[in-house]
Scaffold this active site. Structure first.
Site, PDB file in Angstrom:
ATOM      1  N   ASP A  87       0.816  -1.226   0.000  1.00 15.25           N
ATOM      2  CA  ASP A  87       0.000   0.000   0.000  1.00 15.25           C
ATOM      3  C   ASP A  87       0.851   1.279   0.000  1.00 15.25           C
ATOM      4  O   ASP A  87       0.660   2.170   0.842  1.00 15.25           O
ATOM      5  CB  ASP A  87      -0.918   0.034   1.239  1.00 15.25           C
ATOM      6  CG  ASP A  87      -1.732  -1.233   1.404  1.00 15.25           C
ATOM      7  OD1 ASP A  87      -2.154  -1.810   0.388  1.00 15.25           O
ATOM      8  OD2 ASP A  87      -1.958  -1.640   2.564  1.00 15.25           O
TER       9      ASP A  87
ATOM     10  N   GLU B 150     -11.471   0.229  -3.445  1.00 12.83           N
ATOM     11  CA  GLU B 150     -10.642   0.770  -2.359  1.00 12.83           C
ATOM     12  C   GLU B 150      -9.458   1.512  -2.960  1.00 12.83           C
ATOM     13  O   GLU B 150      -9.320   1.622  -4.180  1.00 12.83           O
ATOM     14  CB  GLU B 150     -10.144  -0.359  -1.446  1.00 12.83           C
ATOM     15  CG  GLU B 150      -9.259  -1.373  -2.153  1.00 12.83           C
ATOM     16  CD  GLU B 150      -8.898  -2.576  -1.289  1.00 12.83           C
ATOM     17  OE1 GLU B 150      -9.405  -2.720  -0.166  1.00 12.83           O
ATOM     18  OE2 GLU B 150      -8.100  -3.418  -1.768  1.00 12.83           O
TER      19      GLU B 150
END
Ligand code: FUB
Length: 339
Positions: free
Chosen positions: A29, A236
């Protein structure tokens, strides 16, 4: 402080366009920013939790953050050690997911999603006088925050905006209708999809200046992207960057495993779907950021090549991102090259 040499772009079948930036820990991420001429990456720190995989993402039981930095692409990557730990966050329940960072007036801000003691995700803030931390967390999450995957964007006029949200384990579907509902209710497949959120940051950077708003995602005919349109609907990992005056909202499609983008004329949208930035990577999740460094644009992403495909043990990578003359982004196949 471990320092690793990143060997730069590669072309082995498994590593694809990039080796992992570091291999002594698992990282995921990546949110990239340039501070003081140095490239900083704010990643999740993946660990083996021993928790079986499920759709809630319980197996992503991360407990701290390590910030990475480098002076030049292909140069040494520094791991600055633990920047923030779940045990030091007063409101913590579990699961430190994808963070982001911002800088304003001498203070660095780390924004992080975390489940509270009732297992509900909120977004927290922590501060430091250094980009690599250590960061001191606020006593409570940001008031009015929910769900996960914060990405903070500074516009040219000095205003900061937080983009956030994620469905399934990210709990965004629990806010359909305007208030929290502990049940996971999704729109019908032929109804507009669950929308990512935006909130302008207040001057203190620790609170929202407004109630978070929904962001409209449209197809090129001006119709809303539908919940059943799994190849294009928001899942997301929102990210915002600006290129030649246009606002580019990019995000992960989740179960179709792509990073896609939509463009608009202002930070709030609406945004019109344009195409795919990154094809699926090894591992289930696909999550990215985009930043300009020393005159070139880069895509930061992760995959599970180092762990032989284990979904929850990922490694941060980077590769150059290119634009066509019309402002569209050249699609990246992480294992074959750009096409
Ligand atoms: O790392 C945990 C979660 O996986 C992130 O918050 C999502 O974006 C996905 O990458």
């Amino acid at each position: 402080m471990p320092v690793q040499k990143h060997s730069g772009d590669k072309n082995s079948v498994k590593s694809g366009l990039s080796d992992p930036l570091v291999e002594h820990i698992y990282t995921a991420d990546p949110s990239a920013h340039v501070f003081n001429g140095r490239l900083y990456i704010y990643p999740s720190h993946d660990v083996e939790s021993g928790i079986p995989q499920n759709d809630n993402g319980d197996h992503f039981d991360m407990r701290d953050y390590h910030i990475l930095s480098m002076d030049e692409v292909g140069g040494e990557v520094t791991d600055h050690g633990v920047a923030l730990s779940v045990k030091d966050i007063p409101w913590a329940g579990r699961q430190l997911w994808a963070p982001d960072a911002a800088y304003k007036d001498g203070t660095y801000y780390l924004y992080f999603p975390l489940k509270d003691k009732n297992d509900v995700f909120h977004i927290g803030a922590a501060t430091s006088d250094k980009p690599e931390g250590p960061f001191v967390p606020e006593a409570e999450p940001i008031e009015g925050s929910y769900s996960m995957d914060p990405a903070v964007f500074k516009d040219d006029d000095g205003a900061y905006y937080m983009y956030f949200g994620g469905i399934w384990g990210g709990q965004l579907q629990r806010y359909e209708g305007g208030s929290y509902n502990a049940e996971d209710v999704y729109p019908a497949d032929n109804a507009p999809a669950v929308k990512p959120r935006i909130a302008k940051m207040a001057a203190d950077m620790l609170s929202y200046a407004e109630t978070p708003k929904e962001i409209e995602l449209l197809d090129k005919e001006g119709n809303p992207i539908l919940q059943g349109d799994n190849d294009r609907r928001f899942f997301e990992a929102a990210w915002m960057h600006k290129y030649k005056g246009k606002y580019y909202l990019s995000y992960s499609t989740g179960d179709t495993h792509k990073i896609v983008y939509a463009t608009g004329d202002n930070p709030y949208g609406p945004f019109t779907y344009q195409g795919v930035i990154l094809q699926p990577v090894i591992g289930w999740t696909n999550h990215h950021s985009i930043a300009e460094f020393k005159g070139k644009w880069y895509l930061f992403y992760h995959d599970s090549s180092l762990s032989d495909g284990q979904t929850h043990l990922r490694s941060v990578k980077m590769t150059e991102l290119t634009y066509n003359p019309d402002g569209s982004i050249v699609t990246i196949d992480p294992y074959l090259g750009q096409k």
